[in-house]
Design a protein around this motif. Structure first.
Motif, PDB file in Angstrom:
ATOM      1  N   ALA A 288     -15.514 -44.938 -36.022  1.00  0.00           N
ATOM      2  CA  ALA A 288     -15.059 -45.924 -35.181  1.00  0.00           C
ATOM      3  C   ALA A 288     -15.625 -47.486 -35.810  1.00  0.00           C
ATOM      4  O   ALA A 288     -15.823 -48.323 -35.268  1.00  0.00           O
ATOM      5  CB  ALA A 288     -15.403 -45.848 -33.810  1.00  0.00           C
ATOM      6  N   GLY A 289     -16.535 -47.152 -36.928  1.00  0.00           N
ATOM      7  CA  GLY A 289     -17.285 -48.186 -37.468  1.00  0.00           C
ATOM      8  C   GLY A 289     -18.582 -48.606 -37.052  1.00  0.00           C
ATOM      9  O   GLY A 289     -19.612 -49.471 -37.542  1.00  0.00           O
ATOM     10  N   ARG A 290     -19.132 -47.581 -35.948  1.00  0.00           N
ATOM     11  CA  ARG A 290     -20.453 -47.709 -35.362  1.00  0.00           C
ATOM     12  C   ARG A 290     -21.613 -47.246 -36.256  1.00  0.00           C
ATOM     13  O   ARG A 290     -21.109 -46.342 -36.999  1.00  0.00           O
ATOM     14  CB  ARG A 290     -20.371 -47.069 -34.144  1.00  0.00           C
ATOM     15  N   LEU A 291     -22.710 -47.608 -36.120  1.00  0.00           N
ATOM     16  CA  LEU A 291     -23.805 -47.127 -36.935  1.00  0.00           C
ATOM     17  C   LEU A 291     -24.706 -46.040 -36.360  1.00  0.00           C
ATOM     18  O   LEU A 291     -24.815 -45.911 -35.241  1.00  0.00           O
ATOM     19  CB  LEU A 291     -24.707 -48.305 -37.074  1.00  0.00           C
ATOM     20  N   VAL A 292     -24.712 -44.845 -37.191  1.00  0.00           N
ATOM     21  CA  VAL A 292     -25.553 -43.819 -36.612  1.00  0.00           C
ATOM     22  C   VAL A 292     -26.905 -43.724 -37.432  1.00  0.00           C
ATOM     23  O   VAL A 292     -26.899 -44.000 -38.766  1.00  0.00           O
ATOM     24  CB  VAL A 292     -24.685 -42.421 -37.073  1.00  0.00           C
ATOM     25  N   LEU A 293     -27.796 -43.717 -37.026  1.00  0.00           N
ATOM     26  CA  LEU A 293     -29.024 -43.528 -37.572  1.00  0.00           C
ATOM     27  C   LEU A 293     -29.500 -42.239 -37.903  1.00  0.00           C
ATOM     28  O   LEU A 293     -29.339 -41.495 -37.070  1.00  0.00           O
ATOM     29  CB  LEU A 293     -30.373 -44.158 -36.615  1.00  0.00           C
ATOM     30  N   VAL A 294     -30.013 -41.797 -39.133  1.00  0.00           N
ATOM     31  CA  VAL A 294     -30.484 -40.539 -39.305  1.00  0.00           C
ATOM     32  C   VAL A 294     -31.847 -40.466 -39.891  1.00  0.00           C
ATOM     33  O   VAL A 294     -32.328 -41.104 -40.634  1.00  0.00           O
ATOM     34  CB  VAL A 294     -29.383 -40.037 -40.689  1.00  0.00           C
ATOM     35  N   GLY A 295     -32.505 -39.617 -39.074  1.00  0.00           N
ATOM     36  CA  GLY A 295     -34.001 -39.656 -39.392  1.00  0.00           C
ATOM     37  C   GLY A 295     -34.593 -38.715 -40.563  1.00  0.00           C
ATOM     38  O   GLY A 295     -33.489 -37.987 -40.994  1.00  0.00           O
ATOM     39  N   GLU A 296     -35.582 -38.519 -41.071  1.00  0.00           N
ATOM     40  CA  GLU A 296     -36.303 -37.846 -42.158  1.00  0.00           C
ATOM     41  C   GLU A 296     -36.102 -36.532 -41.827  1.00  0.00           C
ATOM     42  O   GLU A 296     -36.054 -35.635 -42.630  1.00  0.00           O
ATOM     43  CB  GLU A 296     -37.658 -38.631 -42.539  1.00  0.00           C
ATOM     44  N   ASP A 297     -36.265 -36.254 -40.536  1.00  0.00           N
ATOM     45  CA  ASP A 297     -36.475 -34.896 -39.970  1.00  0.00           C
ATOM     46  C   ASP A 297     -34.930 -34.377 -39.727  1.00  0.00           C
ATOM     47  O   ASP A 297     -34.660 -33.272 -39.132  1.00  0.00           O
ATOM     48  CB  ASP A 297     -37.258 -34.775 -38.754  1.00  0.00           C
ATOM     49  N   GLY A 298     -33.659 -35.281 -40.012  1.00  0.00           N
ATOM     50  CA  GLY A 298     -32.416 -34.591 -40.151  1.00  0.00           C
ATOM     51  C   GLY A 298     -31.517 -34.912 -38.645  1.00  0.00           C
ATOM     52  O   GLY A 298     -30.588 -34.802 -38.614  1.00  0.00           O
ATOM     53  N   ARG A 299     -32.441 -35.449 -37.816  1.00  0.00           N
ATOM     54  CA  ARG A 299     -31.966 -35.915 -36.469  1.00  0.00           C
ATOM     55  C   ARG A 299     -30.868 -37.121 -36.671  1.00  0.00           C
ATOM     56  O   ARG A 299     -30.970 -37.939 -37.529  1.00  0.00           O
ATOM     57  CB  ARG A 299     -32.976 -36.332 -35.633  1.00  0.00           C
ATOM     58  N   ARG A 300     -29.835 -37.101 -35.944  1.00  0.00           N
ATOM     59  CA  ARG A 300     -28.618 -37.864 -36.184  1.00  0.00           C
ATOM     60  C   ARG A 300     -28.493 -38.417 -34.471  1.00  0.00           C
ATOM     61  O   ARG A 300     -28.110 -37.813 -33.527  1.00  0.00           O
ATOM     62  CB  ARG A 300     -27.401 -37.317 -36.409  1.00  0.00           C
ATOM     63  N   LEU A 301     -28.915 -39.677 -34.481  1.00  0.00           N
ATOM     64  CA  LEU A 301     -28.800 -40.512 -32.945  1.00  0.00           C
ATOM     65  C   LEU A 301     -27.357 -40.797 -32.536  1.00  0.00           C
ATOM     66  O   LEU A 301     -26.468 -40.981 -33.625  1.00  0.00           O
ATOM     67  CB  LEU A 301     -29.547 -41.693 -33.219  1.00  0.00           C
ATOM     68  N   ASP A 302     -27.197 -40.972 -31.344  1.00  0.00           N
ATOM     69  CA  ASP A 302     -25.848 -41.609 -30.902  1.00  0.00           C
ATOM     70  C   ASP A 302     -25.492 -42.816 -31.575  1.00  0.00           C
ATOM     71  O   ASP A 302     -26.583 -43.591 -31.584  1.00  0.00           O
ATOM     72  CB  ASP A 302     -25.783 -41.672 -29.407  1.00  0.00           C
ATOM     73  N   PRO A 303     -24.232 -43.072 -31.727  1.00  0.00           N
ATOM     74  CA  PRO A 303     -23.790 -44.318 -32.680  1.00  0.00           C
ATOM     75  C   PRO A 303     -24.320 -45.646 -31.660  1.00  0.00           C
ATOM     76  O   PRO A 303     -24.483 -45.507 -30.230  1.00  0.00           O
ATOM     77  CB  PRO A 303     -22.491 -44.214 -32.762  1.00  0.00           C
ATOM     78  N   VAL A 304     -24.868 -46.614 -32.367  1.00  0.00           N
ATOM     79  CA  VAL A 304     -25.005 -47.862 -31.826  1.00  0.00           C
ATOM     80  C   VAL A 304     -23.965 -48.904 -32.434  1.00  0.00           C
ATOM     81  O   VAL A 304     -23.364 -48.751 -33.638  1.00  0.00           O
ATOM     82  CB  VAL A 304     -26.151 -48.245 -31.987  1.00  0.00           C
ATOM     83  N   GLU A 305     -23.760 -50.090 -31.937  1.00  0.00           N
ATOM     84  CA  GLU A 305     -22.953 -51.394 -32.271  1.00  0.00           C
ATOM     85  C   GLU A 305     -23.820 -51.798 -33.440  1.00  0.00           C
ATOM     86  O   GLU A 305     -23.281 -52.671 -34.349  1.00  0.00           O
ATOM     87  CB  GLU A 305     -22.370 -52.193 -31.337  1.00  0.00           C
ATOM     88  N   ASP A 306     -24.962 -52.106 -32.961  1.00  0.00           N
ATOM     89  CA  ASP A 306     -25.862 -53.244 -34.027  1.00  0.00           C
ATOM     90  C   ASP A 306     -27.414 -52.513 -34.070  1.00  0.00           C
ATOM     91  O   ASP A 306     -27.616 -51.764 -33.012  1.00  0.00           O
ATOM     92  CB  ASP A 306     -25.734 -54.552 -33.279  1.00  0.00           C
ATOM     93  N   ILE A 307     -28.062 -53.034 -35.017  1.00  0.00           N
ATOM     94  CA  ILE A 307     -29.502 -52.724 -35.077  1.00  0.00           C
ATOM     95  C   ILE A 307     -30.136 -53.924 -35.239  1.00  0.00           C
ATOM     96  O   ILE A 307     -29.922 -54.911 -36.003  1.00  0.00           O
ATOM     97  CB  ILE A 307     -29.657 -51.609 -36.216  1.00  0.00           C
ATOM     98  N   ILE A 308     -31.343 -53.750 -34.343  1.00  0.00           N
ATOM     99  CA  ILE A 308     -32.567 -55.116 -34.527  1.00  0.00           C
ATOM    100  C   ILE A 308     -33.527 -54.443 -35.109  1.00  0.00           C
ATOM    101  O   ILE A 308     -34.355 -53.399 -34.716  1.00  0.00           O
ATOM    102  CB  ILE A 308     -32.774 -55.661 -33.259  1.00  0.00           C
TER     103      ILE A 308
END
Length: 456
Positions: A288-308
């Motif tokens: 859907a074009g939303r952003l997914v943060l991926v951590g160094e430990d492999g975790r993937r967070l739920d999508p967000v629309e923007d990042i500050i």
């Protein structure tokens, strides 16, 4: 260049709070300053966070030498106990000060290089006998070189924010997602900016005053009529401890303490979810074009629309590459100053006031001051910069006794221990354990309350 060095001006880079204070102190000492500012007006960087209120009062963000210079113009200092916004600071203090300095401030001039006349950084012969040469470019592209007896770099760090990546490098995909990322505290009073975040999930990366401010702003938006559904996801590299939210009521700058408490309230009231122990490695897009943060430990967070991204700033040293600077290999701060401001060790008012001795370099006559002097260390205060330039101006005038005299006592933060230590899980405390100075009570503040985009 044949003019005696004593007849040359002292070039000050940057017409922000500390740069203009440097000029005022030089004038007070009978030394001619020449302030070079890349922007079109005084406090150009400050104006970019005009919507943010400082956590220091007017009484703490004006310089005595500057006030002395302004007094004959009829300038009236605002209420010393009130809190200015960045816009107030620029319009009511910095611009009038630049106006008084007149032709000693040049706008639209970007410094592209500083060296010794006829000497690159390799050459020893008669080096200190040569004046400094400063290369500048004007807004119309015209190039010029100027000569100076000394150089005070107060250009700050605003133009070089740190990235989202947990390794100090941009996260994979960070540049590609730049249209959905900001590195500044958003102005939620601007209708277009407000609409960007209203009713959406936004990740806030960072753990300092700027992150506290963004969390407080988003929480305020979430409780407004047009902000239903607004949610912040607060990304922390470390766990939540008693010191995560600052010193609270133990902070000797009350508004700074209240700012941390507002961030705590955002979490406690459910307007922000804290994700701890997360070091960002990649930023990806979902279908859907939303952003997914991926951590160094492999975790993937739920999508967000923007990042500050509010992970601090770092100095731009590129135009100083021909000078012999003595910089700490970690902080990129002057080597004598670095141990005093090391965030792994210092907080709670343990940073001592400092001046010309701590700010000197192997290249005699050049000084980095203000935010830039701190390199990558946080929690800089305007009053610290004013003390720095008072000391340097005294030294340039030959008054070494005044240069070495300490004329400042810094307020304690109420946080005992260096913030950098909390990246070590062995030092983490439980959220209910409190800090070593005080256990803060929850306090909610809104957009109009004191805050800060930096250490002011």
């Amino acid at each position: 260049m044949n003019a005696p060095a004593t007849q040359l001006p002292v070039v000050v880079i940057g017409a922000g709070p500390v740069g203009l204070a440097a000029a005022a102190h030089l004038v007070d000492r009978g030394i001619t300053p020449l302030v070079l500012e890349a922007g079109a007006v005084a406090g150009a960087a400050v104006r970019e966070w005009a919507h943010v209120r400082l956590f220091s009062t007017w009484g703490e963000v004006t310089d005595p030498a500057a006030e002395k210079l302004l007094a004959p113009t009829g300038w009236v200092k605002p209420d010393a106990a009130s809190y200015p916004s960045g816009g107030d600071w620029a319009e009511q203090y910095l611009q009038p000060l630049a106006d008084v300095l007149g032709e000693q401030v040049r706008f639209g001039t970007t410094v592209t290089g500083v060296s010794r006349a006829g000497r690159d950084r390799i050459v020893d012969a008669e080096r200190e006998a040569q004046p400094f040469v400063v290369h500048i470019v004007h807004t119309d592209g015209r190039e010029e070189r100027l000569f100076a007896r000394a150089v005070i770099d107060a250009s700050g760090t605003w133009t070089t924010p740190s990235p989202a990546g947990g390794s100090g490098l941009p996260a994979l995909g960070e540049k590609a997602a730049s249209d959905r990322i900001t590195y500044r505290v958003p102005d939620l009073k601007d209708p277009a900016v407000r609409a960007r975040y209203a009713g959406k999930r936004t990740a806030v990366i960072g753990a300092g005053a700027s992150a506290f401010t963004a969390l407080a702003y988003l929480a305020d938006l979430a409780t407004s009529d047009d902000g239903t559904g607004t949610k912040a996801v607060w990304i922390l590299r470390r766990g939540i401890s008693g010191s995560t939210f600052g010193g609270g009521s133990a902070d000797q700058l009350p508004a700074r303490g209240a700012l941390g408490l507002a961030a705590k309230a955002a979490v406690d009231d459910g307007h922000a979810d804290a994700v701890t122990g997360f070091r960002t490695e990649a930023i990806e897009r979902d279908d859907a074009g939303r952003l997914v943060l991926v951590g160094e430990d492999g975790r993937r967070l739920d999508p967000v629309e923007d990042i500050i991204v509010l992970t601090g700033f770092r100095p731009d040293l590129s135009f100083l590459s021909e000078l012999r600077l003595g910089l700490d290999e970690r902080l990129q701060a002057p080597t004598a100053l670095a141990p005093l401001i090391d965030p792994n060790q210092h907080s709670c008012g343990t940073v001592h006031p400092h001046g010309v001795n701590e700010l000197s370099h192997p290249e005699k006559g050049v000084h980095l001051v203000g935010m830039k002097s701190y390199g990558r260390a946080p929690t800089f205060l305007a009053m610290t910069g004013y003390e720095q330039v008072r000391s340097i101006a005294a030294s340039l005038a030959g008054d070494q006794e005044a240069a070495e005299r300490v004329e400042l006592t810094l307020p304690e933060t109420g946080v005992c221990g260096g913030a950098g230590l909390f990246d070590d899980p062995d030092t983490a405390q439980s959220v209910d354990g409190g800090g070593c100075c005080a256990t803060p009570a929850t306090l909610q503040i809104g957009i109009g309350a004191p805050a800060s985009s930096g250490g002011c």
